[in-house]
Design an enzyme around this catalytic site. Structure first.
Site, PDB file in Angstrom:
ATOM      1  N   GLY A  44      52.106  47.857  39.744  1.00 49.06           N
ATOM      2  CA  GLY A  44      51.770  48.868  40.872  1.00 49.06           C
ATOM      3  C   GLY A  44      50.507  49.452  40.998  1.00 49.06           C
ATOM      4  N   SER A  45      49.819  49.100  39.816  1.00 58.15           N
ATOM      5  CA  SER A  45      48.631  50.057  39.697  1.00 58.15           C
ATOM      6  C   SER A  45      47.369  49.339  40.541  1.00 58.15           C
ATOM      7  CB  SER A  45      48.107  50.096  38.314  1.00 58.15           C
ATOM      8  OG  SER A  45      47.730  48.889  37.682  1.00 58.15           O
ATOM      9  N   TYR A  46      47.397  48.215  40.606  1.00 64.10           N
ATOM     10  CA  TYR A  46      46.239  47.446  41.248  1.00 64.10           C
ATOM     11  C   TYR A  46      46.044  47.971  42.761  1.00 64.10           C
ATOM     12  CZ  TYR A  46      42.686  44.148  42.773  1.00 64.10           C
ATOM     13  OH  TYR A  46      41.585  43.597  43.276  1.00 64.10           O
ATOM     14  N   ASN A  47      44.768  48.347  42.980  1.00 67.62           N
ATOM     15  CA  ASN A  47      44.073  48.573  44.296  1.00 67.62           C
ATOM     16  C   ASN A  47      42.710  48.129  44.298  1.00 67.62           C
ATOM     17  OD1 ASN A  47      42.541  50.481  46.062  1.00 67.62           O
ATOM     18  ND2 ASN A  47      44.568  51.125  46.793  1.00 67.62           N
ATOM     19  N   SER A  48      42.622  47.167  45.463  1.00 70.67           N
ATOM     20  CA  SER A  48      41.290  46.500  45.433  1.00 70.67           C
ATOM     21  C   SER A  48      40.175  47.349  45.749  1.00 70.67           C
ATOM     22  CB  SER A  48      41.385  45.316  46.557  1.00 70.67           C
ATOM     23  OG  SER A  48      41.583  46.160  47.806  1.00 70.67           O
TER      24      SER A  48
END
Length: 166
Positions: A16-20
């Site tokens: 859940g940590s990925y944010n482009s």
């Protein structure tokens, strides 16, 4: 906006940590910080020969913003998304040829480096010297990122390179 490098999860691999946008901003901040640290290291070169120190003094490091450029970033997305991107985004983004202008300017204008010295040799997409963010100008963070990077890639470096930047 990126407020710092995420040393605990630099690749955003935690669930859940990925944010482009965060990942992209961190990559750009890292480029600025690393370049600033390298500039400092080259100016303080201690372990090299006289020839190496003189060569280091001739190195001109710059960081450049190409602007918002159309790319093939959607190449793995569904066909309909690719088509929509191809039709809509050129209305808002620069073509790749224009995105290359700050790089070409820095490489070919004999005054670009000196003219941008007061702003840490940073050029925007209009080839103008501008001051990067406060985060990008933090010398403590630049050295911290340098040290982290050397720890991560150190086993790939030759003894000679390690000795120059120890």
């Amino acid at each position: 906006m990126c407020t710092g490098f995420n040393y605990d999860d630099p690749n955003y691999e935690s669930p859940g940590s990925y944010n482009s946008k965060k990942a992209y901003a961190q990559s750009k901040l890292s480029q600025l910080l690393f370049t600033n640290a390298l500039r400092t290291k080259l100016l303080d070169l201690k372990g090299g020969s006289k020839e190496q120190r003189e060569a280091a003094e001739r190195v001109q490091l710059m960081t450049l913003h190409p602007g918002n450029v159309t790319t093939d970033v959607v190449r793995t997305l569904p066909w309909v998304v690719q088509k929509a991107y191809g039709l809509i985004m050129p209305l808002f983004l620069l073509p790749p040829e224009e995105g290359a202008r700050s790089t070409l300017f820095a490489a070919t204008d004999s005054n670009a480096h000196e003219a941008s010295r007061e702003v840490m040799n940073y050029l925007n997409s209009n080839c103008q010297p501008v001051l990067p963010s406060n985060e990008a100008r933090d010398p403590t963070e630049a050295i911290k990122l340098w040290d982290w990077t050397m720890k991560e890639i150190g086993h790939y470096l030759s003894k000679e390179v390690k000795g120059l930047f120890a």
